[in-house]
Design a protein around this motif. Sequence first.
Motif, PDB file in Angstrom:
ATOM      1  N   PHE A 264       1.050  -0.990  -0.254  1.00 25.21           N
ATOM      2  CA  PHE A 264       0.068  -0.132   0.174  1.00 25.21           C
ATOM      3  C   PHE A 264       0.620   1.404  -0.016  1.00 25.21           C
ATOM      4  O   PHE A 264       0.776   2.372  -1.031  1.00 25.21           O
ATOM      5  CB  PHE A 264      -0.856   0.034   1.045  1.00 25.21           C
ATOM      6  N   VAL A 267       5.800   0.558  -3.433  1.00 21.71           N
ATOM      7  CA  VAL A 267       5.560  -0.107  -4.473  1.00 21.71           C
ATOM      8  C   VAL A 267       5.339  -2.160  -4.209  1.00 21.71           C
ATOM      9  O   VAL A 267       6.147  -1.978  -3.864  1.00 21.71           O
ATOM     10  CB  VAL A 267       6.032  -0.277  -5.647  1.00 21.71           C
ATOM     11  N   VAL A 329       4.975   4.885  -3.358  1.00 22.85           N
ATOM     12  CA  VAL A 329       3.927   4.996  -3.878  1.00 22.85           C
ATOM     13  C   VAL A 329       3.073   6.008  -3.818  1.00 22.85           C
ATOM     14  O   VAL A 329       3.110   6.938  -3.034  1.00 22.85           O
ATOM     15  CB  VAL A 329       2.273   4.516  -3.300  1.00 22.85           C
ATOM     16  N   GLN A 332      -1.706   7.214  -3.905  1.00 21.66           N
ATOM     17  CA  GLN A 332      -2.288   6.340  -4.349  1.00 21.66           C
ATOM     18  C   GLN A 332      -3.575   5.539  -4.878  1.00 21.66           C
ATOM     19  O   GLN A 332      -4.052   6.261  -5.721  1.00 21.66           O
ATOM     20  CB  GLN A 332      -3.186   5.794  -2.362  1.00 21.66           C
ATOM     21  N   GLN A 333      -3.288   4.216  -5.487  1.00 27.01           N
ATOM     22  CA  GLN A 333      -4.737   3.755  -6.370  1.00 27.01           C
ATOM     23  C   GLN A 333      -4.852   3.010  -5.315  1.00 27.01           C
ATOM     24  O   GLN A 333      -6.274   2.220  -5.933  1.00 27.01           O
ATOM     25  CB  GLN A 333      -4.054   2.734  -7.000  1.00 27.01           C
ATOM     26  N   PRO A 336      -2.346  -2.718  -3.190  1.00 25.74           N
ATOM     27  CA  PRO A 336      -1.235  -3.381  -4.410  1.00 25.74           C
ATOM     28  C   PRO A 336      -1.459  -3.824  -5.205  1.00 25.74           C
ATOM     29  O   PRO A 336      -0.239  -3.254  -6.557  1.00 25.74           O
ATOM     30  CB  PRO A 336      -1.285  -4.670  -3.335  1.00 25.74           C
ATOM     31  N   ARG A 338      -2.401  -2.560  -8.533  1.00 24.06           N
ATOM     32  CA  ARG A 338      -3.017  -1.303  -8.970  1.00 24.06           C
ATOM     33  C   ARG A 338      -1.342  -0.332  -8.346  1.00 24.06           C
ATOM     34  O   ARG A 338      -1.188   0.948 -10.260  1.00 24.06           O
ATOM     35  CB  ARG A 338      -4.035  -0.746  -8.728  1.00 24.06           C
ATOM     36  N   ASN A 339      -1.465   0.245  -7.577  1.00 19.72           N
ATOM     37  CA  ASN A 339       0.249   0.079  -6.812  1.00 19.72           C
ATOM     38  C   ASN A 339       1.155   0.075  -7.576  1.00 19.72           C
ATOM     39  O   ASN A 339       2.234   0.771  -8.612  1.00 19.72           O
ATOM     40  CB  ASN A 339       0.410  -0.072  -5.792  1.00 19.72           C
ATOM     41  N   HIS A 340       1.342  -1.385  -8.645  1.00 18.82           N
ATOM     42  CA  HIS A 340       2.543  -2.204  -8.426  1.00 18.82           C
ATOM     43  C   HIS A 340       2.350  -1.965 -10.320  1.00 18.82           C
ATOM     44  O   HIS A 340       3.265  -1.464 -11.199  1.00 18.82           O
ATOM     45  CB  HIS A 340       2.383  -3.756  -8.564  1.00 18.82           C
ATOM     46  N   LYS A 342       0.571   0.709 -12.133  1.00 18.98           N
ATOM     47  CA  LYS A 342       0.970   2.164 -12.562  1.00 18.98           C
ATOM     48  C   LYS A 342       2.625   2.256 -11.957  1.00 18.98           C
ATOM     49  O   LYS A 342       2.765   3.176 -13.028  1.00 18.98           O
ATOM     50  CB  LYS A 342       0.196   2.747 -11.015  1.00 18.98           C
ATOM     51  N   PHE A 343       3.111   2.423 -11.323  1.00 21.02           N
ATOM     52  CA  PHE A 343       4.743   2.530 -11.259  1.00 21.02           C
ATOM     53  C   PHE A 343       5.449   1.894 -12.290  1.00 21.02           C
ATOM     54  O   PHE A 343       5.828   2.663 -12.498  1.00 21.02           O
ATOM     55  CB  PHE A 343       5.214   1.797  -9.343  1.00 21.02           C
ATOM     56  N   ASP A 612      -3.084   9.492 -16.254  1.00 21.28           N
ATOM     57  CA  ASP A 612      -4.836   8.103 -15.593  1.00 21.28           C
ATOM     58  C   ASP A 612      -5.495   8.168 -15.662  1.00 21.28           C
ATOM     59  O   ASP A 612      -5.909   9.789 -16.467  1.00 21.28           O
ATOM     60  CB  ASP A 612      -4.428   8.282 -13.980  1.00 21.28           C
TER      61      ASP A 612
END
Length: 650
Positions: A264, A267, A329, A332-333, A336, A338-340, A342-343, A612
């Motif tokens: 969270f 990443v 992060v 924030q998405q 986990p 989506r965070n991974h 997007k990054f 985004d």
Amino acid sequence: MPAIKPRIQAFATVYGQGLLNSYAQIFFSKDLWLAGVLLLATFVDLYVGLSGLAAVVVTQLIAAGLGFDVRLIQDGSYSYNPLMVGMVLGIYFEWSLSFLVLHLLATLLTFLLTVWLMNRLSRSYLPFLSLPFLAGTWLVLLAAGNFAALAPKYRGLFSIADLSEAGGPLALLGEQLQASFPLPDLLVLYLRSLGAIMFQYNLLAGLLIALGLLYHSRMSFLLSLIGFFTGFAFYRLLEGDMSQLVYSYIGFNFILTAIALGGFFLVPSRSSFLLVVVVVPIIALLISALGQVFESIDLPLYSLPFNLMVLLLLAALGLRLKARGLHLVQVQQFSPERNHYKFYTHRERFEGTTWFQVGLPFLGEWYISQGHDGPITHREEWKEAWDFDVRDGEGQTYRDPGVENSQYYCFNLPVCAPAEGYVVALQDQIPDNEIGGVNLDQNWGNSLVIKHGEQFFSQLSHLRKGSLRVKVGDYVRKGQIIGTCGSSGRSPEPHLHFQLQATPHIGARTLRYPLAYYLVRQPEGGVTFHTYDIPKEGETVSNVTKTPLLSKAFALIPGKTLTWLVEQEGRPARTVTWEIQVDAYNRSYFYEPATGAAAYFVNDQTLFYFTDFYGRTGGLLHHFYLGAQRVLLGYYREVRLSDPLLIDGL
């Protein structure tokens, strides 16, 4: 009546989503399906569920009545801590008029603590987590003992049997399931610890939460397992007092910490998962140490170890000079996965992007006669530099007979600032050499140094004598003409020397730094577009010339409104409105009120591109997001742009 319906819909959207998000936020999510499961799980103990739900509603009324940010009401930020306080009160006290008064005051107190801690910690870029819940709960429990009208249940906060009896049929159902379908003790302990996060010390609640978590995010579910079983293994390895885990289910701190740090706030990666394995034993130490302190003052420890560990680690990581392995992060998405995604997608799209957008220091097309590591003068400390001149179709740099500077194509052509900044050094009175001559004593010739930022400067050299139009201290804009090309210094024929450097001195050692955008002329005709790259020797390069029509079309200023007439076959025509807004991170975005969709974009005066998309797909804004993913603001028939699309935006 038609005017009332949209208001009802808007009210339901804000406060309905806000209520559900209050539950989801406890598990670092905004997934409404997970929220629904968590809401259901709290009603395994009916009184706990009702008390928590009432706290959310009261918080929303207070926040709305006092004029607080509607967006924070909608995403549950104001209300998830009061929700937890409400659930605790439902455990400790019998319902009565006195209880309702205490409930109202505790909810208000926790809301105010939330607002204050949110403001204070955000200044250090830290989350407030469940600190308002801890402070509010401890204050209320300490005070409640002085009021005889409050009837404590004190049904043994961690007694399974008592909770099952008080919770009603659903609570008893959980115990019956365990009796009918025996599970391994360790799995039962994990499920009860999971349920304890929502103050439901019951197998059924834990099972519901586990299924909801698995549906929402496989990474979160996996991290919950890794965190819990790592903590349990540490207790076993060191022969710790297992009663803390078995009777109080305080092991939920392992679960929350694992989800928070594993995917969270950081990443998700192998490094973040490894960090969880390292950090969870520290949580176990905190539980053991702080548990004794809090037991002596008769207060529950709750999630204090989780809060301390997460805040300490995030504060430390925020002070690093360079991120290695563990990446915070940034936007924030709330998932986990989506965070991974997007990054790493963002890194692929914008790899090489630099803070300073440096352009070519001239107008039109110029030829790179010597590039980085050039064989003539670009060696050793001065190897990262460019020499430019102008050539005709035969590759000549001059008009015949080429014996005077004025016969060279680049001589006296405008030289521009490659980026905005302040002039910090210049030399303007060195005579231009005759063709073939060089001035080794004043090697750099007439030169200009511009400061673009701390430890970042550009130098332009071999300028024409007396051509500089600026003085030291002047601010120059990118593309502003600052002088003309000459042949002063070590220059046997007119050319322009350009380099980037870390110090403000003429002749300083060079710095390797890419140019943001430029075009390269191809031998077979046409041009190719380069982003954040190093122009190479032998290339004919130019800046992008913006097309006025495109520049005007994409000049999207915050506050601007665009209205479209949409006609589809078989459907009545309708209008769609977009608004240009800016969020708290100063990011510009399109907002489509009809769908609630938002498309974030950047316009850097050369490229327009989306970063985004959030909200419902399939609408007009979503189609525009897909169709105009990346737009060059200068029209070149042969230029083709490619860009990886975000799969979750399709």
